[in-house]
Design an enzyme around this catalytic site. Structure first.
Site, mmCIF file in Angstrom:
data_model
loop_
_atom_site.group_PDB
_atom_site.id
_atom_site.type_symbol
_atom_site.label_atom_id
_atom_site.label_comp_id
_atom_site.label_asym_id
_atom_site.label_seq_id
_atom_site.Cartn_x
_atom_site.Cartn_y
_atom_site.Cartn_z
ATOM 1 N N ASN A 11 4.022 -3.661 4.725
ATOM 2 C CA ASN A 11 2.605 -3.413 5.003
ATOM 3 C C ASN A 11 2.220 -4.223 6.239
ATOM 4 O O ASN A 11 1.999 -5.426 6.155
ATOM 5 C CB ASN A 11 1.774 -3.833 3.776
ATOM 6 C CG ASN A 11 0.283 -3.645 4.006
ATOM 7 O OD1 ASN A 11 -0.128 -3.013 4.990
ATOM 8 N ND2 ASN A 11 -0.524 -4.191 3.101
ATOM 9 N N TRP A 12 2.158 -3.541 7.365
ATOM 10 C CA TRP A 12 1.898 -4.243 8.631
ATOM 11 C C TRP A 12 0.409 -4.513 8.858
ATOM 12 O O TRP A 12 0.038 -5.138 9.858
ATOM 13 C CB TRP A 12 2.491 -3.448 9.804
ATOM 14 C CG TRP A 12 3.990 -3.458 9.831
ATOM 15 C CD1 TRP A 12 4.804 -4.348 9.173
ATOM 16 C CD2 TRP A 12 4.862 -2.571 10.543
ATOM 17 N NE1 TRP A 12 6.132 -4.059 9.445
ATOM 18 C CE2 TRP A 12 6.191 -2.973 10.282
ATOM 19 C CE3 TRP A 12 4.656 -1.463 11.379
ATOM 20 C CZ2 TRP A 12 7.300 -2.303 10.826
ATOM 21 C CZ3 TRP A 12 5.762 -0.812 11.909
ATOM 22 C CH2 TRP A 12 7.064 -1.234 11.634
ATOM 23 N N LYS A 13 -0.422 -3.982 7.993
ATOM 24 C CA LYS A 13 -1.882 -4.196 8.074
ATOM 25 C C LYS A 13 -2.366 -3.918 9.503
ATOM 26 O O LYS A 13 -1.865 -2.981 10.138
ATOM 27 C CB LYS A 13 -2.240 -5.621 7.610
ATOM 28 C CG LYS A 13 -1.604 -5.945 6.257
ATOM 29 C CD LYS A 13 -2.123 -7.210 5.626
ATOM 30 C CE LYS A 13 -1.407 -7.448 4.302
ATOM 31 N NZ LYS A 13 -1.935 -8.553 3.552
ATOM 32 N N HIS A 100 -5.737 -1.414 -1.864
ATOM 33 C CA HIS A 100 -5.330 -2.771 -1.472
ATOM 34 C C HIS A 100 -6.525 -3.711 -1.614
ATOM 35 O O HIS A 100 -7.664 -3.319 -1.339
ATOM 36 C CB HIS A 100 -4.803 -2.775 -0.033
ATOM 37 C CG HIS A 100 -4.111 -4.055 0.312
ATOM 38 N ND1 HIS A 100 -4.812 -5.202 0.614
ATOM 39 C CD2 HIS A 100 -2.799 -4.386 0.350
ATOM 40 C CE1 HIS A 100 -3.943 -6.179 0.831
ATOM 41 N NE2 HIS A 100 -2.723 -5.713 0.682
ATOM 42 N N GLU A 188 -0.414 -6.913 -7.143
ATOM 43 C CA GLU A 188 -0.603 -7.918 -6.091
ATOM 44 C C GLU A 188 -1.748 -8.838 -6.498
ATOM 45 O O GLU A 188 -2.925 -8.485 -6.301
ATOM 46 C CB GLU A 188 -0.984 -7.235 -4.771
ATOM 47 C CG GLU A 188 0.085 -6.381 -4.169
ATOM 48 C CD GLU A 188 -0.066 -6.336 -2.642
ATOM 49 O OE1 GLU A 188 0.896 -6.679 -1.960
ATOM 50 O OE2 GLU A 188 -1.139 -5.956 -2.149
ATOM 51 N N SER A 233 2.852 -12.816 -0.916
ATOM 52 C CA SER A 233 3.659 -13.952 -0.435
ATOM 53 C C SER A 233 5.146 -13.815 -0.768
ATOM 54 O O SER A 233 5.812 -14.823 -1.033
ATOM 55 C CB SER A 233 3.100 -15.277 -0.970
ATOM 56 O OG SER A 233 1.836 -15.529 -0.377
HETATM 57 P P1 PGA Z 1 1.716 -10.909 2.070
HETATM 58 O O1 PGA Z 1 0.871 -9.528 1.931
HETATM 59 O O2 PGA Z 1 3.163 -10.558 1.820
HETATM 60 O O3 PGA Z 1 1.467 -11.356 3.485
HETATM 61 O O4 PGA Z 1 1.196 -11.842 1.049
HETATM 62 C C1 PGA Z 1 1.175 -8.587 0.941
HETATM 63 C C2 PGA Z 1 0.149 -7.481 0.967
HETATM 64 O O5 PGA Z 1 -1.033 -7.745 1.187
HETATM 65 O O6 PGA Z 1 0.474 -6.313 0.759
#
Ligand code: PGA
Length: 272
Positions: A11-13, A100, A188, A233
């Site tokens: 997930n590159w956001k 999300h 999550e 994380s």
């Molecule tokens: P993160 O993000 O691995 O940087 O905690 C995960 C996500 O939000 O999908």
């Protein structure tokens, strides 16, 4: 080809601009395809909307899958700024993240909207990756399962409806359908996203046992059509232990997916 059960979602956001995304792909596409061939799962890259079509074209004849980070809850019409599931399907997008916590928190995405988005995706044969998770405060008050229940029950009920509908029009299950996954549920914990804090393995195990049982209760016999993945994380140190948890089929990786080497180490350490 049967779909692999495990899923590794990058997930590159909004961390990479269009040009940065293209540069990342130019540098890493051969390694990414090689990784997808040898790992024990499916790799899904989720860039921003603007880079989606470039990536679906680029990876068309490779084992890499491309996913969106969101979609509209509506079919079409006067919804300025929204992107419909039809278009995502037309450009070859195979997966879409919905619900999300960043969308729930900053963009007012409700459980009802998430269900409507899922309905749009299922109608276009795009696999929804539905995110659920409790906040830190809810975690501390031991409300995790109560919160997850309110988020996941309408999702599972909608899948049950969709399953019944699909089978009304089909007399027999085709071989490709036997390998079909309706959706992926991504647990999550909100407090674990981007913070470096990860719940204990016992907590994660408890949640995945509960999720599998809840799914079996609402969708008897259909649990095998769902995937359950963990996000929050995930890094090179914790990935393999998390992946060893029973009933867990993959990882949703944010920060660590921006660095190819870290992403590769996570995926390869999850051979289990
Ligand atoms: P993160 O993000 O691995 O940087 O905690 C995960 C996500 O939000 O999908």
């Amino acid at each position: 080809m049967p779909q692999k059960t495990n899923l590794f979602v990058a997930n590159w956001k909004m961390n990479m601009s269009f040009n940065t995304t293209c540069n990342f792909i130019a540098q890493n596409h051969e390694h990414l395809s090689a990784l997808a061939m040898k790992c024990n799962g499916t790799i899904v890259l989720c860039p921003s909307f603007i880079a989606l079509h470039t990536l679906t074209n680029f990876f068309q004849h490779t084992p890499i899958e491309i996913g969106a980070q969101n979609c509209s809850a509506h079919k079409n019409g006067a919804y300025t700024g929204e992107v419909d599931a039809t278009s995502l399907h037309e450009i070859g997008c195979a997966y879409t993240i919905i619900g999300h916590s960043e969308r729930r928190l900053y963009h007012g995405e409700t459980d009802e909207m998430v269900v409507n988005k899922m309905e749009q995706l299922l109608g276009h044969a795009i696999q929804p990756i539905v995110c659920i998770g409790e906040t830190k405060q809810q975690h501390e008050k031991q409300q995790t399962l109560a919160i997850l229940a309110t988020q996941v029950e309408p999702i599972l009920q909608k899948i049950a409806e969709y399953h019944t509908l699909m089978h009304k029009y089909k007399n027999e299950i085709t071989s490709s359908e036997q390998e079909f996954f309706y959706a992926t549920i991504a647990y999550e914990p909100v407090w674990a996203i981007g913070t470096g804090m990860v719940p204990s393995l016992d907590h994660i195990k408890m949640v995945f046992d509960w999720l599998n049982a809840k799914s079996e209760q609402i969708l008897p016999g259909l649990c095998r059509r769902l995937r359950f993945i963990y996000g929050g994380s995930v890094d090179e140190q914790n990935a393999s232990q998390i992946m060893n948890i029973n009933g867990l089929n993959g990882l949703l990786i944010g920060g660590a997916s921006l660095d190819f080497q870290k992403f590769q180490n996570i995926v390869l350490s999850s051979h289990g």
